[in-house]
Design a protein around this motif. Sequence first.
Motif, PDB file in Angstrom:
ATOM      1  N   ALA A  82     -83.116 120.921 -39.143  1.00 51.55           N
ATOM      2  CA  ALA A  82     -84.513 121.306 -39.358  1.00 51.55           C
ATOM      3  C   ALA A  82     -84.667 122.068 -40.669  1.00 51.55           C
ATOM      4  O   ALA A  82     -85.644 121.873 -41.407  1.00 51.55           O
ATOM      5  N   ILE A  83     -83.699 122.935 -40.972  1.00 53.24           N
ATOM      6  CA  ILE A  83     -83.754 123.677 -42.232  1.00 53.24           C
ATOM      7  C   ILE A  83     -83.650 122.726 -43.416  1.00 53.24           C
ATOM      8  O   ILE A  83     -84.373 122.853 -44.405  1.00 53.24           O
ATOM      9  N   SER A  84     -82.748 121.743 -43.298  1.00 56.47           N
ATOM     10  CA  SER A  84     -82.592 120.764 -44.373  1.00 56.47           C
ATOM     11  C   SER A  84     -83.884 119.977 -44.581  1.00 56.47           C
ATOM     12  O   SER A  84     -84.319 119.749 -45.717  1.00 56.47           O
ATOM     13  N   ASP A  85     -84.513 119.559 -43.464  1.00 52.31           N
ATOM     14  CA  ASP A  85     -85.784 118.823 -43.570  1.00 52.31           C
ATOM     15  C   ASP A  85     -86.851 119.689 -44.229  1.00 52.31           C
ATOM     16  O   ASP A  85     -87.643 119.213 -45.052  1.00 52.31           O
ATOM     17  N   CYS A  86     -86.877 120.961 -43.843  1.00 54.43           N
ATOM     18  CA  CYS A  86     -87.869 121.879 -44.402  1.00 54.43           C
ATOM     19  C   CYS A  86     -87.639 122.070 -45.901  1.00 54.43           C
ATOM     20  O   CYS A  86     -88.598 122.094 -46.686  1.00 54.43           O
ATOM     21  N   THR A  89     -88.957 119.068 -47.644  1.00 50.12           N
ATOM     22  CA  THR A  89     -90.413 119.092 -47.678  1.00 50.12           C
ATOM     23  C   THR A  89     -90.930 120.090 -48.702  1.00 50.12           C
ATOM     24  O   THR A  89     -91.877 119.814 -49.451  1.00 50.12           O
ATOM     25  N   MET A  90     -90.307 121.291 -48.734  1.00 51.75           N
ATOM     26  CA  MET A  90     -90.730 122.304 -49.713  1.00 51.75           C
ATOM     27  C   MET A  90     -90.550 121.780 -51.139  1.00 51.75           C
ATOM     28  O   MET A  90     -91.402 121.989 -52.001  1.00 51.75           O
ATOM     29  N   ALA A  91     -89.425 121.105 -51.377  1.00 50.66           N
ATOM     30  CA  ALA A  91     -89.180 120.562 -52.712  1.00 50.66           C
ATOM     31  C   ALA A  91     -90.209 119.496 -53.067  1.00 50.66           C
ATOM     32  O   ALA A  91     -90.700 119.428 -54.201  1.00 50.66           O
ATOM     33  N   MET A  92     -90.576 118.657 -52.091  1.00 50.92           N
ATOM     34  CA  MET A  92     -91.572 117.620 -52.344  1.00 50.92           C
ATOM     35  C   MET A  92     -92.947 118.233 -52.587  1.00 50.92           C
ATOM     36  O   MET A  92     -93.705 117.785 -53.454  1.00 50.92           O
TER      37      MET A  92
END
Length: 323
Positions: A82-86, A89-92
């Motif tokens: 979940a942290i990796s996905d977040c 997303t933050m980078a995008m």
Amino acid sequence: MAGRLLREVTIRQLRALAAVQKSRSVTSAAKQLHLTQPAVTLQLRNLQALAGLPLIQRTGDGMLLTDAGREVLALTERIEAAISDCETTMAMMAGKTAGRISIGAVSTAKYFVPFMISGFSKRHPDVEVTLSIGNRQEIGTALRGYDLDFAIMGRPPADIDMNVHLIGDHPHVIIAPTGHRLARKSRIAPGELAGETFLTREPGSGTRGLMEQLFESAGIRPRIGLAMSSNETIKQAVIAGLGIAFISAHTVATELDERRLTTLDVDGLPVIRQWYALSRKDKVLLPPAQAMLDFLSTRGKQFLPRTNGRLRLTRSSIRKKRG
């Protein structure tokens, strides 16, 4: 009971467990995490206390996880994912390539706002845009409640500090059936409309407020007929001969093209206001929302309905400009 305390778990504790599972040694886990051995031991002790069960057992092959330890490890893996996905997303979002934008628009703007969103979405296909439509009061309430990133409307609410981004001109006209007695007359004095029945928007509508200002400045009190919450209903009622209406020219471009309606050449018209994209000064905008505001500021005007050549009011407008 102790298991419920897992909601107090920290990511450091979970990572200590994962490192021990991988290396089977507290010493190796400490090196992997760049911590001291006592620090890792403390993290594991605190984690087991929260779980209420032993998570690690010593064996001849090193430190192994118990069944309870493997359950907590599975939790660790889900959290790390979940942290990796977040992070992705933050980078995008930082790169303006993904995220969500919440927009409000007054109902008059619904004739062109979807085209603006489409133009922006072609450049940023992974940005999700939510559009809410309402009258001026409703959109103002949504802005006050921080529900919107920004709104597309005319005059900014007086009680909110706003950042104002101009989109373009917003002409307002008086429409009538094509067979109306004044349809072919030039330079109609506002007083000649005193006997007409006007179809209006509901109280709270910006268009209605602008109409009332026009009548007050002209010193006339025309007969008010039906009040309607929809521009579409007003247009159909005017076509049916139930009255005339003061309305945004951007809502009737198609009907004027098709000659189902006409505009009256009234002195002082069109009333020109502006379309704005408005955001609260104290609202934190993420990069996708800021990107769309920039898009509307620089390119929004091209999506406004083209009314030049459709309005029978150029003579009055030219006279005013020359005067």
